[in-house]
Design a protein around this motif. Structure first.
Motif, PDB file in Angstrom:
ATOM      1  N   UNK A 137     -36.411  -2.244  28.768  1.00  0.00           N
ATOM      2  CA  UNK A 137     -35.293  -2.711  29.593  1.00  0.00           C
ATOM      3  C   UNK A 137     -35.037  -1.814  30.792  1.00  0.00           C
ATOM      4  N   UNK A 138     -35.597  -0.613  30.789  1.00  0.00           N
ATOM      5  CA  UNK A 138     -35.252   0.397  31.792  1.00  0.00           C
ATOM      6  C   UNK A 138     -35.398  -0.071  33.237  1.00  0.00           C
ATOM      7  N   UNK A 139     -36.479  -0.749  33.621  1.00  0.00           N
ATOM      8  CA  UNK A 139     -36.578  -1.170  35.025  1.00  0.00           C
ATOM      9  C   UNK A 139     -35.418  -2.051  35.479  1.00  0.00           C
ATOM     10  N   UNK A 140     -34.900  -2.886  34.578  1.00  0.00           N
ATOM     11  CA  UNK A 140     -33.802  -3.782  34.937  1.00  0.00           C
ATOM     12  C   UNK A 140     -32.445  -3.085  34.878  1.00  0.00           C
ATOM     13  N   UNK A 141     -32.392  -1.902  34.260  1.00  0.00           N
ATOM     14  CA  UNK A 141     -31.118  -1.201  34.064  1.00  0.00           C
ATOM     15  C   UNK A 141     -30.916  -0.053  35.040  1.00  0.00           C
ATOM     16  N   UNK A 142     -31.805   0.092  36.006  1.00  0.00           N
ATOM     17  CA  UNK A 142     -31.787   1.273  36.858  1.00  0.00           C
ATOM     18  C   UNK A 142     -30.470   1.425  37.619  1.00  0.00           C
ATOM     19  N   UNK A 143     -29.809   0.343  37.958  1.00  0.00           N
ATOM     20  CA  UNK A 143     -28.540   0.428  38.677  1.00  0.00           C
ATOM     21  C   UNK A 143     -27.321   0.377  37.758  1.00  0.00           C
ATOM     22  N   UNK A 144     -27.561   0.373  36.449  1.00  0.00           N
ATOM     23  CA  UNK A 144     -26.464   0.289  35.492  1.00  0.00           C
ATOM     24  C   UNK A 144     -26.357   1.523  34.612  1.00  0.00           C
ATOM     25  N   UNK A 145     -27.479   2.123  34.275  1.00  0.00           N
ATOM     26  CA  UNK A 145     -27.515   3.217  33.300  1.00  0.00           C
ATOM     27  C   UNK A 145     -27.879   4.518  34.005  1.00  0.00           C
ATOM     28  N   UNK A 146     -27.084   5.559  33.766  1.00  0.00           N
ATOM     29  CA  UNK A 146     -27.291   6.843  34.438  1.00  0.00           C
ATOM     30  C   UNK A 146     -28.349   7.692  33.743  1.00  0.00           C
ATOM     31  N   UNK A 147     -28.338   7.708  32.415  1.00  0.00           N
ATOM     32  CA  UNK A 147     -29.289   8.516  31.647  1.00  0.00           C
ATOM     33  C   UNK A 147     -29.624   7.787  30.346  1.00  0.00           C
ATOM     34  N   UNK A 148     -30.791   8.116  29.759  1.00  0.00           N
ATOM     35  CA  UNK A 148     -31.148   7.604  28.438  1.00  0.00           C
ATOM     36  C   UNK A 148     -31.661   8.763  27.577  1.00  0.00           C
ATOM     37  N   UNK A 149     -31.225   8.765  26.320  1.00  0.00           N
ATOM     38  CA  UNK A 149     -31.757   9.705  25.322  1.00  0.00           C
ATOM     39  C   UNK A 149     -32.393   8.865  24.218  1.00  0.00           C
TER      40      UNK A 149
END
Length: 259
Positions: A137-149
């Motif tokens: 999902x990361x490519x679609x979340x680039x403007x929504x999510x600041x960081x991922x662990x």
């Protein structure tokens, strides 16, 4: 909320929570819960994406820890497990036909719960299967999510005697032959709690018993082994992630923690 979430000994429901069931585009219902932070200053919301055979109740301790650090939490059960709708007649069989369904559910959770009801900025904490979903999902979340662990992300079947492409072809044939719902590994969840000494996942006896007790007291939340369809869908997802062009589209800063 007590009708949707379940407390067990040593694992109370965190405070400041709201739980519900959200209808997805295909009519399936996903159980979710959101919890406001107890500490100040407020730092945003962590969206937890679970691993296979997990449920919201397993994350109560994590939710309280994040709350004490000023972080709200949004957590949901993946389709086919926990308190979300099961997908085939036998509710114990881990089943999904495509990870696209998981990605669509995550998008709906964002649109209908996170954006209108949770405080930004947003972060993702994901485990195992959930970490694979988060990466896809990361490519679609680039403007929504600041960081991922991501903890122990499912990026290969480490104990498989065959390669992921071979496993994908085998399970594709079995699915074509109408065997998609057959167990591909394991079986129904045992009714008795397995001895702590036999487990290979944790050295923490208290947490082991706490998690086992959740499913002992609420077997409707439990899940057995994965089906042929689930393994096939996972192989497709892993192969998609291994594409260098796809990896180049991931721009969210992330931390991967593996055992």
């Amino acid at each position: 909320m007590s009708e949707l979430l379940f407390a067990t000994e040593g694992n109370p429901i965190p405070e400041n929570g709201v739980a519900g069931r959200l209808r997805m585009r295909d009519g399936k219902y996903i159980r979710y819960a959101r919890f406001a932070a107890a500490a100040r200053p407020l730092k945003g919301t962590v969206i937890i994406v679970q691993g296979r055979n997990e449920c919201i109740e397993k994350y109560f301790e994590t939710i309280r820890d994040l709350s004490a650090r000023g972080l709200g939490t949004l957590v949901f059960d993946l389709r086919g497990q926990g308190g979300s709708d099961r997908l085939i007649a036998d509710p114990m069989r881990g089943y999904v036909e495509s990870f696209r369904d998981y990605l669509a559910d995550l998008e709906e959770i964002f649109e209908q719960v996170a954006l209108p009801d949770c405080r930004g900025p947003f972060y993702i904490l994901a485990h195992s299967t959930g970490a694979l979903i988060a990466l896809l999902a990361a490519p679609a979340l680039v403007n929504r999510v600041r960081r991922m662990v991501l903890t122990a992300p499912l990026v290969e079947f480490a104990k498989s005697s065959v390669s992921t492409p071979t496993l994908r072809r085998i399970t594709a044939l079995l699915f074509y032959l109408g065997m998609g719902s057959v167990y591909a590994g394991g079986g129904p969840r045992p009714r008795e709690i397995a001895p702590f000494a036999t487990n290979k996942l944790t050295t923490d006896h208290a947490r082991y018993m706490r998690n086992q007790t959740i499913y002992q007291e609420h077997p409707e939340l439990a899940l057995g082994g994965p089906s042929v369809a689930w393994v096939h869908a996972t192989c497709e997802a892993i192969e998609a992630l291994q594409d260098p062009e796809f990896l180049a589209r991931i721009h969210i800063p992330l931390l991967i923690v593996a055992a």
